[in-house]
Design a protein around this motif. Sequence first.
Motif, PDB file in Angstrom:
ATOM      1  N   LEU A  26      84.401  42.081  10.751  1.00  0.00           N
ATOM      2  CA  LEU A  26      83.554  40.465  10.802  1.00  0.00           C
ATOM      3  C   LEU A  26      84.575  39.644  11.425  1.00  0.00           C
ATOM      4  CD1 LEU A  26      81.415  38.662  10.315  1.00  0.00           C
ATOM      5  CD2 LEU A  26      82.234  38.407   8.098  1.00  0.00           C
ATOM      6  N   PHE A  27      84.418  39.235  12.794  1.00  0.00           N
ATOM      7  CA  PHE A  27      85.429  38.377  13.278  1.00  0.00           C
ATOM      8  C   PHE A  27      84.738  36.884  13.265  1.00  0.00           C
ATOM      9  CE2 PHE A  27      87.209  41.550  16.593  1.00  0.00           C
ATOM     10  CZ  PHE A  27      87.980  42.405  15.455  1.00  0.00           C
TER      11      PHE A  27
ATOM     12  N   HIS B  45      87.115  29.324  14.776  1.00  0.00           N
ATOM     13  CA  HIS B  45      86.971  28.504  15.742  1.00  0.00           C
ATOM     14  C   HIS B  45      86.625  28.929  17.118  1.00  0.00           C
ATOM     15  CE1 HIS B  45      87.079  24.239  17.044  1.00  0.00           C
ATOM     16  NE2 HIS B  45      87.858  24.654  17.874  1.00  0.00           N
ATOM     17  N   ARG B  46      85.742  28.073  17.675  1.00  0.00           N
ATOM     18  CA  ARG B  46      85.435  28.725  19.260  1.00  0.00           C
ATOM     19  C   ARG B  46      86.332  28.994  20.018  1.00  0.00           C
ATOM     20  NH1 ARG B  46      84.896  23.346  18.871  1.00  0.00           N
ATOM     21  NH2 ARG B  46      85.880  21.969  20.887  1.00  0.00           N
ATOM     22  N   GLY B  47      86.290  29.570  20.986  1.00  0.00           N
ATOM     23  CA  GLY B  47      87.393  29.843  22.039  1.00  0.00           C
ATOM     24  C   GLY B  47      88.630  30.377  21.507  1.00  0.00           C
ATOM     25  N   THR B  48      88.885  31.169  20.585  1.00  0.00           N
ATOM     26  CA  THR B  48      90.122  31.598  19.969  1.00  0.00           C
ATOM     27  C   THR B  48      90.198  33.107  20.115  1.00  0.00           C
ATOM     28  OG1 THR B  48      88.970  31.816  17.667  1.00  0.00           O
ATOM     29  CG2 THR B  48      90.219  29.701  18.341  1.00  0.00           C
ATOM     30  N   GLY B  49      89.246  33.820  20.706  1.00  0.00           N
ATOM     31  CA  GLY B  49      89.570  35.276  21.274  1.00  0.00           C
ATOM     32  C   GLY B  49      88.649  36.211  20.504  1.00  0.00           C
ATOM     33  N   LYS B  50      87.744  35.821  19.680  1.00  0.00           N
ATOM     34  CA  LYS B  50      86.830  36.723  18.844  1.00  0.00           C
ATOM     35  C   LYS B  50      86.086  37.801  19.698  1.00  0.00           C
ATOM     36  CE  LYS B  50      84.393  33.450  16.990  1.00  0.00           C
ATOM     37  NZ  LYS B  50      85.249  32.422  17.833  1.00  0.00           N
TER      38      LYS B  50
ATOM     39  N   THR C 179      81.088  35.618  14.844  1.00  0.00           N
ATOM     40  CA  THR C 179      80.369  34.230  14.230  1.00  0.00           C
ATOM     41  C   THR C 179      81.257  33.093  14.224  1.00  0.00           C
ATOM     42  OG1 THR C 179      79.029  33.300  12.857  1.00  0.00           O
ATOM     43  CG2 THR C 179      80.487  34.873  11.909  1.00  0.00           C
ATOM     44  N   THR C 180      80.868  32.022  14.496  1.00  0.00           N
ATOM     45  CA  THR C 180      81.717  30.777  14.387  1.00  0.00           C
ATOM     46  C   THR C 180      81.387  30.125  12.887  1.00  0.00           C
ATOM     47  OG1 THR C 180      79.903  29.338  15.492  1.00  0.00           O
ATOM     48  CG2 THR C 180      81.887  30.134  16.606  1.00  0.00           C
ATOM     49  N   GLU C 181      80.279  30.759  12.441  1.00  0.00           N
ATOM     50  CA  GLU C 181      79.782  30.136  11.008  1.00  0.00           C
ATOM     51  C   GLU C 181      79.614  31.041  10.040  1.00  0.00           C
ATOM     52  OE1 GLU C 181      76.233  27.375  11.387  1.00  0.00           O
ATOM     53  OE2 GLU C 181      76.641  27.152  13.549  1.00  0.00           O
ATOM     54  N   PRO C 182      80.626  31.761   9.560  1.00  0.00           N
ATOM     55  CA  PRO C 182      80.787  32.818   8.443  1.00  0.00           C
ATOM     56  C   PRO C 182      79.812  32.357   7.161  1.00  0.00           C
ATOM     57  CG  PRO C 182      82.701  31.621   8.539  1.00  0.00           C
ATOM     58  CD  PRO C 182      82.212  31.062   9.594  1.00  0.00           C
ATOM     59  N   HIS C 183      79.739  31.198   6.767  1.00  0.00           N
ATOM     60  CA  HIS C 183      79.035  31.075   5.459  1.00  0.00           C
ATOM     61  C   HIS C 183      77.560  31.441   5.693  1.00  0.00           C
ATOM     62  CE1 HIS C 183      78.724  27.378   8.241  1.00  0.00           C
ATOM     63  NE2 HIS C 183      77.603  27.112   7.680  1.00  0.00           N
ATOM     64  N   ARG C 184      77.063  31.227   6.815  1.00  0.00           N
ATOM     65  CA  ARG C 184      75.685  31.700   7.059  1.00  0.00           C
ATOM     66  C   ARG C 184      75.462  33.428   7.351  1.00  0.00           C
ATOM     67  NH1 ARG C 184      73.464  28.094  11.873  1.00  0.00           N
ATOM     68  NH2 ARG C 184      71.436  29.340  11.557  1.00  0.00           N
ATOM     69  N   VAL C 185      76.592  33.871   7.078  1.00  0.00           N
ATOM     70  CA  VAL C 185      76.336  35.467   7.053  1.00  0.00           C
ATOM     71  C   VAL C 185      76.271  35.804   5.516  1.00  0.00           C
ATOM     72  CG1 VAL C 185      77.487  37.839   7.496  1.00  0.00           C
ATOM     73  CG2 VAL C 185      77.793  35.847   9.043  1.00  0.00           C
ATOM     74  N   PRO C 186      75.166  36.802   5.318  1.00  0.00           N
ATOM     75  CA  PRO C 186      74.948  37.159   3.856  1.00  0.00           C
ATOM     76  C   PRO C 186      76.005  37.802   3.133  1.00  0.00           C
ATOM     77  CG  PRO C 186      72.749  37.636   5.213  1.00  0.00           C
ATOM     78  CD  PRO C 186      73.856  37.151   5.844  1.00  0.00           C
TER      79      PRO C 186
ATOM     80  N   ARG D 240      80.387  44.495   3.518  1.00  0.00           N
ATOM     81  CA  ARG D 240      80.402  45.809   4.325  1.00  0.00           C
ATOM     82  C   ARG D 240      81.324  45.930   5.506  1.00  0.00           C
ATOM     83  NH1 ARG D 240      75.821  45.510   1.407  1.00  0.00           N
ATOM     84  NH2 ARG D 240      74.775  47.416   0.744  1.00  0.00           N
ATOM     85  N   CYS D 241      82.161  44.613   5.718  1.00  0.00           N
ATOM     86  CA  CYS D 241      82.820  44.542   6.949  1.00  0.00           C
ATOM     87  C   CYS D 241      84.288  44.211   6.363  1.00  0.00           C
ATOM     88  CB  CYS D 241      82.364  43.481   7.805  1.00  0.00           C
ATOM     89  SG  CYS D 241      80.626  43.908   8.095  1.00  0.00           S
ATOM     90  N   GLN D 242      85.431  44.473   7.253  1.00  0.00           N
ATOM     91  CA  GLN D 242      86.581  43.931   7.229  1.00  0.00           C
ATOM     92  C   GLN D 242      86.522  42.620   8.036  1.00  0.00           C
ATOM     93  OE1 GLN D 242      90.160  46.319   8.583  1.00  0.00           O
ATOM     94  NE2 GLN D 242      89.616  47.840   7.002  1.00  0.00           N
ATOM     95  N   ARG D 243      87.130  41.551   7.287  1.00  0.00           N
ATOM     96  CA  ARG D 243      86.885  40.379   7.752  1.00  0.00           C
ATOM     97  C   ARG D 243      88.172  39.642   8.493  1.00  0.00           C
ATOM     98  NH1 ARG D 243      84.305  34.806   5.088  1.00  0.00           N
ATOM     99  NH2 ARG D 243      85.420  33.240   6.290  1.00  0.00           N
TER     100      ARG D 243
END
Length: 577
Positions: A42-43, A46-51, A156-163, A169-172
């Motif tokens: 899970l990447f 902020h936007r435009g940082t290389g995810k 994602t740029t909004e991790p709080h919206r990911v359940p 189940r991911c490495q963040r």
Amino acid sequence: MSVVSVYRRWRPQTFEEVIGQQRITRTLQNALRAGRVTHAYLFTGHRGTGKTTLARILAKALNCERGPTPEPDNTCAACVAITHGTSLDVIEIDGASHTQVDHIRDLKERIVLAPAEGRYKVYIIDEVHMLSTSAFNALLKTLEEPPPHAVFVLVTTEPHRVPPTVASRCQRFDFRRVPLREIEERLRRIAREEGFRIDEAALRAIARLADGSVRDAESILDQVSAYREEGITAEDVLAILGAPAEETLQALAGAVLRGDVVEALRVASALLDEGRDPRQVMRMLLEHFRDLLVAQVAEDPASALDTTPERLAGLRAQAEGADQGTVLRALRVLSDAMVETRTNPQPRLLLEVALIRAARPEMEAAAPGAGILPAGPSGVATRQGPTRPTATRPAPSPPPRRRPAPPGPASAPPVEPGPTGGSSAPPGPASAPRASPNAAEPSTASDGRLPTLDEVRARWARVLEEVKRARMLCHALLIDGVPVAVEGNTLVVGLRPGYNFHVDSLHRPDNREIVERALLQVFGRPLRLRCRVQEEAELAAAVAAPEPAATGDPLVSHAVELFGGEVVEVKRVDETG
């Protein structure tokens, strides 16, 4: 023929080329060396940082002919296909357009198939927070136990919206904003390789406006290079993007800190007349006050602020003479205005009102007399009608209430109140209450005449209070006004030079109606409102004029300022009563 944009031409192709995310790239490279690549990542950040870029590099590292390797060669068939976006084993899914559960079901049916060319099938789901709840639920089991050849990268740029069930189940990996200096260095390299002639001040301006996003910085550089092929300056960058210069922000913030509303509005008006975006001005001013607060409270502002030495010196100098309460108030007011700009179609008006409120502490304070409101018939405090100060001890005999006199002969004698405070004679057309020496308000309504200018000035605070209760914006426009004349049934309010916007706004029907309603409520007589710009000398003379209710007692003077009225007599009572 279309030209590939700068940020696409300069997209990093190896782990070493990704700037500002060294801890993430090192962790992934070590995992590749040790053969400990997990099935889901899970990447976030902020936007435009290389995810998304780093997700593609990870896919190349897994499928490179030399791999899995921490250093993909970018020359083999698998690396070239992934670079050009033609690999059958790297599937990029836009979460914003694949939100339905049916899309995830199709993915689950295809995921069991073996890779077409490489070792792994890499699924990159961009903007994964846009998936619906049912789509997330359908993804859960596959995400927890995918086939051995499948790797998921959720971006994602909004991790709080990911359940949480999905995130667990991911490495963040949290991507940080890229520091200013690293963005400057990358822009300098791109400009050198692309043949752009750009000065250092322009590079710093672009890096700062990018707000930690490398992609935004490269897009801005691409835009200004089209504006001018050589000799790009900081003024060019600010003109194209509609952003204010640092010196202008310093001047605007200084005017707010000094409480100089006229200067703040003048600077803001000059910026907007040049075509600056009011939202951009508001955002950068908010950032300036935030940095100013950090410069005030931090022991080492240089380590807490990602800025240039020149700007840091200016912040420190301004922070030394700034009141911290004023800085905090400006942050609160500008933050509220930024939120309101999302729905309000007049961002310029919001900016100007925010500057007035930030510069004037009384605009944020409670309404005059708040908390000292008299109780109504039911014992509940009411805000309707003029408020009067309550006595600290019961009076020997309550003063009679004033009532408007019905039309009748002007020479009719007054009627004395009876023992219970009522009239001893039956009411008639000629009866009118006599003014009590203890009354706190001038009899502007009871005798049928219009208030004088002195009476208006004495109770102007009450008028402003009523306007503030009705509409805060109208109060902000009127608070700098000074009553200068009563011409017939028209009250003339003067404002200083440069306040033409306030005059025009107060003459709008909706604002005029609110002020005239407040005048009627305070004085009991209908008065029309007219505003005009007055010379500074005339306003100064009006403000300096002695008030009719002035007394030598500061407590009485404060009560008159809050509630209006006129002082007939001041009696002191000793502590024994």
